[in-house]
Scaffold this motif. Structure first.
Motif, PDB file in Angstrom:
ATOM      1  N   GLN A  53      17.509  37.408 -13.887  1.00 56.29           N
ATOM      2  CA  GLN A  53      17.639  38.612 -13.069  1.00 56.29           C
ATOM      3  C   GLN A  53      18.412  39.705 -13.804  1.00 56.29           C
ATOM      4  N   LYS A  54      19.320  39.280 -14.654  1.00 54.31           N
ATOM      5  CA  LYS A  54      20.141  40.254 -15.377  1.00 54.31           C
ATOM      6  C   LYS A  54      19.567  40.577 -16.753  1.00 54.31           C
ATOM      7  N   GLY A  55      18.356  40.098 -17.020  1.00 56.20           N
ATOM      8  CA  GLY A  55      17.636  40.555 -18.196  1.00 56.20           C
ATOM      9  C   GLY A  55      17.661  39.657 -19.408  1.00 56.20           C
ATOM     10  N   ALA A  56      18.303  38.497 -19.340  1.00 55.35           N
ATOM     11  CA  ALA A  56      18.356  37.612 -20.500  1.00 55.35           C
ATOM     12  C   ALA A  56      17.017  36.916 -20.721  1.00 55.35           C
ATOM     13  N   TYR A  57      16.715  36.637 -21.980  1.00 57.18           N
ATOM     14  CA  TYR A  57      15.581  35.782 -22.325  1.00 57.18           C
ATOM     15  C   TYR A  57      16.108  34.350 -22.306  1.00 57.18           C
ATOM     16  N   THR A  58      15.590  33.520 -21.386  1.00 58.07           N
ATOM     17  CA  THR A  58      16.164  32.195 -21.156  1.00 58.07           C
ATOM     18  C   THR A  58      15.288  31.096 -21.748  1.00 58.07           C
ATOM     19  N   ILE A  59      15.958  30.124 -22.371  1.00 58.37           N
ATOM     20  CA  ILE A  59      15.303  28.948 -22.922  1.00 58.37           C
ATOM     21  C   ILE A  59      16.005  27.719 -22.349  1.00 58.37           C
ATOM     22  N   VAL A  60      15.263  26.851 -21.696  1.00 53.74           N
ATOM     23  CA  VAL A  60      15.821  25.618 -21.139  1.00 53.74           C
ATOM     24  C   VAL A  60      15.376  24.452 -22.011  1.00 53.74           C
ATOM     25  N   VAL A  88      21.396  28.977 -12.285  1.00 53.63           N
ATOM     26  CA  VAL A  88      21.968  29.609 -13.474  1.00 53.63           C
ATOM     27  C   VAL A  88      20.880  30.373 -14.228  1.00 53.63           C
ATOM     28  N   VAL A  89      19.741  29.720 -14.422  1.00 54.99           N
ATOM     29  CA  VAL A  89      18.622  30.358 -15.117  1.00 54.99           C
ATOM     30  C   VAL A  89      18.116  31.564 -14.317  1.00 54.99           C
ATOM     31  N   LYS A  90      18.007  31.397 -13.023  1.00 53.96           N
ATOM     32  CA  LYS A  90      17.525  32.477 -12.158  1.00 53.96           C
ATOM     33  C   LYS A  90      18.411  33.715 -12.281  1.00 53.96           C
TER      34      LYS A  90
END
Length: 416
Positions: free
Chosen positions: A29-36, A23-25
């Motif tokens: 890839q689509k440009g989101a800034y991700t925080i887990v 999901v994070v990957k």
């Protein structure tokens, strides 16, 4: 599905376990800034290793998450695979006025196995026979399970009264509501799963799978060796049951969502026993992506970031897929030193490889432990069987005391 559609968006991912890695990957890839966020280290939460940012905050710490999300103006919150974490997502999204595919009321209906079975019965969908806990007419063997746990947690098969009381106590302990279901053991039937996506309140059939069990040995009845798409009973289900099931899902009031509904098939009848309105463990989004071009996991990211869903494909490609689980069975306290998939990584037919153990992972119980899952796509069972053999040959698992061997691996698919 375009690259960069999520540019400028901040996405909070609740839980960083292996299932959430993909999901994070995809979001990145689509440009989101991700925080887990969760309170585990990167061994238990490998998605933290690829996220743009990682928080050591429990997904259940509402006050702290609300504070942080408000400070940075988070655009969306997502999770999957666990109803408990979905519950936290619903609360956080509701409080922050963010999009969420499921409400608290819908979640309670779909994660409570007993409530869901009653709902099925009210809509004409057959269900597995069950007994009250103190019923003197129980016919063994029976399945004993918490009403509100998923992922095979707390599920056991009792063959006699002594085992029944033992497993009943365990299931009650593991149930947050202290409520347990006692069902007929359907060991001589086919476990059948079907998958649906809801878009603009309309229910779309995605596909189906048959569950391959790891072993028929006592104590192993719920261990799943894999899921094969499409099910051998798909056309029968689509003709005789799916229209009723689709109407039932529509009545739940979802605007958007995804669900798995599980049945046992025996003597021409499909008996429903549970559902999950969340991302599911066999990663059926791989199958939808291969057959339809789009997939519900991608759609869920768009929805939770408040973006229009990408156009839905109307074409369909007929392929087969096997979600193949690999196990080892080693002594308790064995520590994983390495997991190497070798040449498998470059095999075009293998769509995803999900590792469930990492360096430092420990085997806690003296039962087969799932170490990885490979989703294999092919035009026929022979090509998938070739990939199975390649996987078995290529994989190398080493523990603290040397090489670990696969437990009861598949060699080939023998059905049509």
């Amino acid at each position: 599905m375009e690259q960069g559609d999520f540019a400028g968006k901040k996405l909070l991912v609740l839980g960083g376990d292996t299932n959430m890695y993909n999901v994070v990957k995809l979001a990145k890839q689509k440009g989101a800034y991700t925080i887990v966020t969760d309170w585990y280290d990167s061994i238990a939460s490998p998605a933290k290793l690829i996220a743009d940012e990682a928080w050591n905050v429990s997904w259940n710490d509402f006050d702290e998450l609300f504070r942080r999300c408000s400070e940075i103006h988070i655009d969306g919150v997502i999770t999957g695979f666990s109803e408990f974490i979905v519950d936290s997502m619903v609360r956080l999204c509701s409080s922050m006025k963010l999009p969420c595919y499921i409400t608290k009321e819908q979640l309670e209906l779909t994660r409570d196995k007993d409530a869901f079975k009653r709902y099925c019965q009210a809509h004409g969908v057959p269900t597995v026979k069950e007994w009250q806990q103190d019923d003197m007419s129980i016919v063994f063997p029976v399945i004993v399970k918490p009403v509100d746990r998923a992922g095979s947690i707390g599920i056991n098969t009792a063959y006699n009264e002594e085992e029944y009381h033992l497993f009943l106590e365990q299931a009650i302990e593991l149930s947050p509501s202290k409520h347990v279901i006692v069902e007929q053991f359907m060991g001589d039937s086919l476990k059948f799963d079907c998958y649906y996506e809801i878009i603009d309140s309309k229910v779309f059939y995605i596909g189906s799978s048959d569950t391959l069990m790891l072993s028929s040995d006592k104590g192993m009845e719920t261990k799943q060796q894999g899921w094969f798409f499409p099910s051998s009973r798909e056309e029968e289900f689509k003709k005789n049951y799916s229209p009723i099931v689709e109407k039932m899902i529509e009545s739940m009031g979802f605007e958007f969502g995804y669900c798995t509904i599980s049945f046992f098939y025996k003597d021409g009848i499909f008996y429903a026993f549970e559902t999950g309105f969340r991302l599911s463990g066999e990663h059926s989004y791989d199958y939808q992506r291969c057959t339809q071009g789009n997939d519900y996991m991608t759609d869920m990211l768009y929805y939770h970031l408040g973006l229009p869903l990408p156009p839905r494909s109307t074409s369909r490609t007929d392929v087969m897929m096997l979600s193949y689980n690999l196990f080892v069975n080693e002594p308790i306290d064995e520590t994983i030193a390495s997991l190497d998939m070798g040449d498998v990584v470059s095999e075009q037919q293998i769509k995803t490889i999900t590792a469930y153990v990492h360096k430092g992972s420990t085997i806690e119980k003296d039962v087969p432990k799932k170490i990885a899952m490979c989703n294999i796509v092919g035009s026929n069972t022979e090509s998938i069987s070739e990939c199975i053999r390649l996987i078995n040959k290529s994989i190398s698992i080493k523990g603290s005391n040397g090489k670990l061997n696969l437990y009861s691996p598949l060699e080939e698919l023998t059905f049509n």
